[in-house]
Design a protein around this motif. Structure first.
Motif, PDB file in Angstrom:
ATOM      1  N   SER A   1      51.922 -84.036 -51.346  1.00  0.00           N
ATOM      2  CA  SER A   1      52.504 -84.328 -49.812  1.00  0.00           C
ATOM      3  C   SER A   1      52.201 -83.481 -48.894  1.00  0.00           C
ATOM      4  O   SER A   1      52.185 -84.131 -47.751  1.00  0.00           O
ATOM      5  CB  SER A   1      54.025 -84.509 -50.250  1.00  0.00           C
ATOM      6  OG  SER A   1      54.732 -83.191 -50.453  1.00  0.00           O
ATOM      7  N   ILE A   2      52.086 -82.414 -48.806  1.00  0.00           N
ATOM      8  CA  ILE A   2      51.646 -81.614 -47.652  1.00  0.00           C
ATOM      9  C   ILE A   2      50.249 -81.663 -47.256  1.00  0.00           C
ATOM     10  O   ILE A   2      49.978 -81.781 -46.033  1.00  0.00           O
ATOM     11  CB  ILE A   2      51.916 -79.703 -48.345  1.00  0.00           C
ATOM     12  CG1 ILE A   2      53.340 -79.416 -48.493  1.00  0.00           C
ATOM     13  CG2 ILE A   2      51.687 -79.061 -46.883  1.00  0.00           C
ATOM     14  CD1 ILE A   2      54.534 -79.981 -47.267  1.00  0.00           C
TER      15      ILE A   2
ATOM     16  N   GLY B   1      48.826 -84.226 -48.089  1.00  0.00           N
ATOM     17  CA  GLY B   1      48.507 -85.455 -47.256  1.00  0.00           C
ATOM     18  C   GLY B   1      49.176 -85.629 -46.106  1.00  0.00           C
ATOM     19  O   GLY B   1      49.387 -86.918 -45.422  1.00  0.00           O
ATOM     20  N   LYS B   2      49.606 -84.640 -45.512  1.00  0.00           N
ATOM     21  CA  LYS B   2      50.293 -84.701 -43.923  1.00  0.00           C
ATOM     22  C   LYS B   2      51.463 -85.535 -43.885  1.00  0.00           C
ATOM     23  O   LYS B   2      51.618 -86.101 -42.892  1.00  0.00           O
ATOM     24  CB  LYS B   2      49.106 -85.259 -43.065  1.00  0.00           C
ATOM     25  CG  LYS B   2      47.845 -84.376 -42.971  1.00  0.00           C
ATOM     26  CD  LYS B   2      46.708 -84.943 -42.001  1.00  0.00           C
ATOM     27  CE  LYS B   2      45.484 -84.085 -42.021  1.00  0.00           C
ATOM     28  NZ  LYS B   2      44.668 -84.727 -40.993  1.00  0.00           N
ATOM     29  N   ASN B   3      52.334 -85.435 -44.946  1.00  0.00           N
ATOM     30  CA  ASN B   3      53.357 -86.056 -45.011  1.00  0.00           C
ATOM     31  C   ASN B   3      54.503 -85.244 -44.196  1.00  0.00           C
ATOM     32  O   ASN B   3      54.993 -84.063 -44.577  1.00  0.00           O
ATOM     33  CB  ASN B   3      54.026 -86.112 -46.426  1.00  0.00           C
ATOM     34  CG  ASN B   3      55.194 -86.953 -46.536  1.00  0.00           C
ATOM     35  OD1 ASN B   3      56.269 -86.678 -45.971  1.00  0.00           O
ATOM     36  ND2 ASN B   3      55.274 -87.826 -47.710  1.00  0.00           N
ATOM     37  N   LEU B   4      54.891 -85.634 -42.999  1.00  0.00           N
ATOM     38  CA  LEU B   4      55.715 -85.016 -42.032  1.00  0.00           C
ATOM     39  C   LEU B   4      57.135 -84.778 -42.664  1.00  0.00           C
ATOM     40  O   LEU B   4      57.543 -83.514 -42.474  1.00  0.00           O
ATOM     41  CB  LEU B   4      55.684 -85.742 -40.834  1.00  0.00           C
ATOM     42  CG  LEU B   4      56.526 -84.937 -39.723  1.00  0.00           C
ATOM     43  CD1 LEU B   4      56.060 -83.475 -39.315  1.00  0.00           C
ATOM     44  CD2 LEU B   4      56.501 -85.711 -38.442  1.00  0.00           C
ATOM     45  N   VAL B   5      57.642 -85.516 -43.184  1.00  0.00           N
ATOM     46  CA  VAL B   5      59.211 -85.393 -44.121  1.00  0.00           C
ATOM     47  C   VAL B   5      58.825 -84.087 -45.095  1.00  0.00           C
ATOM     48  O   VAL B   5      59.821 -83.276 -45.080  1.00  0.00           O
ATOM     49  CB  VAL B   5      59.456 -86.818 -44.725  1.00  0.00           C
ATOM     50  CG1 VAL B   5      60.722 -86.334 -45.648  1.00  0.00           C
ATOM     51  CG2 VAL B   5      59.591 -87.774 -43.748  1.00  0.00           C
ATOM     52  N   SER B   6      58.045 -84.186 -45.769  1.00  0.00           N
ATOM     53  CA  SER B   6      57.958 -82.947 -46.893  1.00  0.00           C
ATOM     54  C   SER B   6      57.679 -81.826 -45.993  1.00  0.00           C
ATOM     55  O   SER B   6      58.201 -80.738 -46.408  1.00  0.00           O
ATOM     56  CB  SER B   6      56.563 -83.177 -47.660  1.00  0.00           C
ATOM     57  OG  SER B   6      56.783 -84.346 -48.517  1.00  0.00           O
ATOM     58  N   ILE B   7      56.811 -81.639 -45.025  1.00  0.00           N
ATOM     59  CA  ILE B   7      56.694 -80.514 -44.230  1.00  0.00           C
ATOM     60  C   ILE B   7      57.848 -79.955 -43.590  1.00  0.00           C
ATOM     61  O   ILE B   7      58.050 -78.795 -43.475  1.00  0.00           O
ATOM     62  CB  ILE B   7      55.472 -80.895 -43.295  1.00  0.00           C
ATOM     63  CG1 ILE B   7      54.151 -81.110 -43.756  1.00  0.00           C
ATOM     64  CG2 ILE B   7      55.311 -79.621 -42.112  1.00  0.00           C
ATOM     65  CD1 ILE B   7      53.064 -81.463 -42.849  1.00  0.00           C
ATOM     66  N   LEU B   8      58.692 -81.042 -42.907  1.00  0.00           N
ATOM     67  CA  LEU B   8      59.881 -80.572 -42.442  1.00  0.00           C
ATOM     68  C   LEU B   8      60.829 -80.098 -43.387  1.00  0.00           C
ATOM     69  O   LEU B   8      61.451 -79.031 -43.105  1.00  0.00           O
ATOM     70  CB  LEU B   8      60.532 -81.844 -41.746  1.00  0.00           C
ATOM     71  CG  LEU B   8      59.750 -82.369 -40.303  1.00  0.00           C
ATOM     72  CD1 LEU B   8      60.305 -83.249 -39.791  1.00  0.00           C
ATOM     73  CD2 LEU B   8      59.730 -81.118 -39.363  1.00  0.00           C
ATOM     74  N   HIS B   9      61.131 -80.615 -44.776  1.00  0.00           N
ATOM     75  CA  HIS B   9      61.849 -80.120 -45.446  1.00  0.00           C
ATOM     76  C   HIS B   9      61.574 -78.693 -46.100  1.00  0.00           C
ATOM     77  O   HIS B   9      62.361 -78.006 -46.212  1.00  0.00           O
ATOM     78  CB  HIS B   9      61.867 -80.882 -46.819  1.00  0.00           C
ATOM     79  CG  HIS B   9      62.706 -82.066 -46.709  1.00  0.00           C
ATOM     80  ND1 HIS B   9      64.058 -82.043 -46.839  1.00  0.00           N
ATOM     81  CD2 HIS B   9      62.439 -83.746 -47.136  1.00  0.00           C
ATOM     82  CE1 HIS B   9      64.474 -83.339 -46.766  1.00  0.00           C
ATOM     83  NE2 HIS B   9      63.679 -84.160 -46.847  1.00  0.00           N
ATOM     84  N   LEU B  10      60.199 -78.459 -46.011  1.00  0.00           N
ATOM     85  CA  LEU B  10      59.595 -77.137 -46.323  1.00  0.00           C
ATOM     86  C   LEU B  10      60.107 -76.164 -45.398  1.00  0.00           C
ATOM     87  O   LEU B  10      60.416 -74.988 -45.444  1.00  0.00           O
ATOM     88  CB  LEU B  10      58.198 -77.272 -46.582  1.00  0.00           C
ATOM     89  CG  LEU B  10      57.378 -75.909 -46.772  1.00  0.00           C
ATOM     90  CD1 LEU B  10      58.056 -74.983 -48.063  1.00  0.00           C
ATOM     91  CD2 LEU B  10      55.942 -76.030 -46.920  1.00  0.00           C
TER      92      LEU B  10
END
Length: 202
Positions: free
Chosen positions: A141-142, A144-153
């Motif tokens: 997910s990271i 893959g540039k998944n912004l939701v996952s990046i923000l959660h992290l």
């Protein structure tokens, strides 16, 4: 597969897109449907991207990262594009945790980037484990540039390290999941499911 079955599948795709549960006016780019059989891609609904709280959250996290990495002369302008390969995340974690990760400094290949990400995310997991927080991200997910996952992290890191920033409360976005199924290379059904991501329900 019969022609009638193909027609039924096409109608299912149209029905999914036009259903009340589907976010309105979602702009699906061609690259978002170039997926493997039954693969998914997650995007933030464009309306949610314009939400003031969401934009504030992104700005606060961007400013925080750039402040932490100022001595490294690293400037992050876009979270998805600048964090996906693990390079900036590595530097951020090393700076915050006062540690040195055993990873290659520069990796151009996808395999090398994912290996670096794996090492970085394992270190993050070790840090966050005592909190018992759910980990809402992974290497794919990271990368893959998944912004939701990046923000959660990033939110989890900011909370763990008690970052001197004010995170906006109750930031919730609508998430669109694009799922592509191909049949005989004739029909293409795209189902859109409305999901919510709450960045503070850890």
């Amino acid at each position: 597969m019969s022609l009638s079955r193909v027609t039924d599948l096409q109608e299912e795709g149209k029905s999914a897109i036009n259903s009340p549960m589907a976010p309105a006016l979602v702009d699906i780019h061609p690259e978002d449907t170039q997926l493997e059989e039954n693969e998914e891609r997650t995007m933030i609904d464009p309306t949610s991207r314009e939400d003031p709280k969401f934009k504030e959250l992104v700005k606060v996290l961007l400013d925080w990262i750039n402040d932490v990495l100022a001595e490294e002369r690293i400037i992050v302008k876009q979270l998805e594009e600048d964090l996906y390969d693990g390079q900036v995340l590595q530097k951020l974690l090393e700076k915050l945790a006062h540690c040195k990760l055993n990873v290659a400094e520069v990796t151009q290949s996808e395999i090398g980037q994912k290996q670096k990400l794996q090492t970085v995310l394992e270190a993050v997991q070790d840090l966050l484990r005592p909190h018992g927080w759910p980990l809402r991200w992974n290497v794919d997910s990271i990368h893959g540039k998944n912004l939701v996952s990046i923000l959660h992290l990033l939110v989890s890191l900011a909370m763990h390290f008690r970052a001197p920033i004010h995170l906006p409360e109750h930031v919730t976005v609508q998430v669109v999941v694009v799922r592509v199924s191909t049949h005989w290379a004739i029909s293409l059904s795209v189902s859109l499911l409305a999901r919510q991501a709450d960045f503070f329900s850890v």
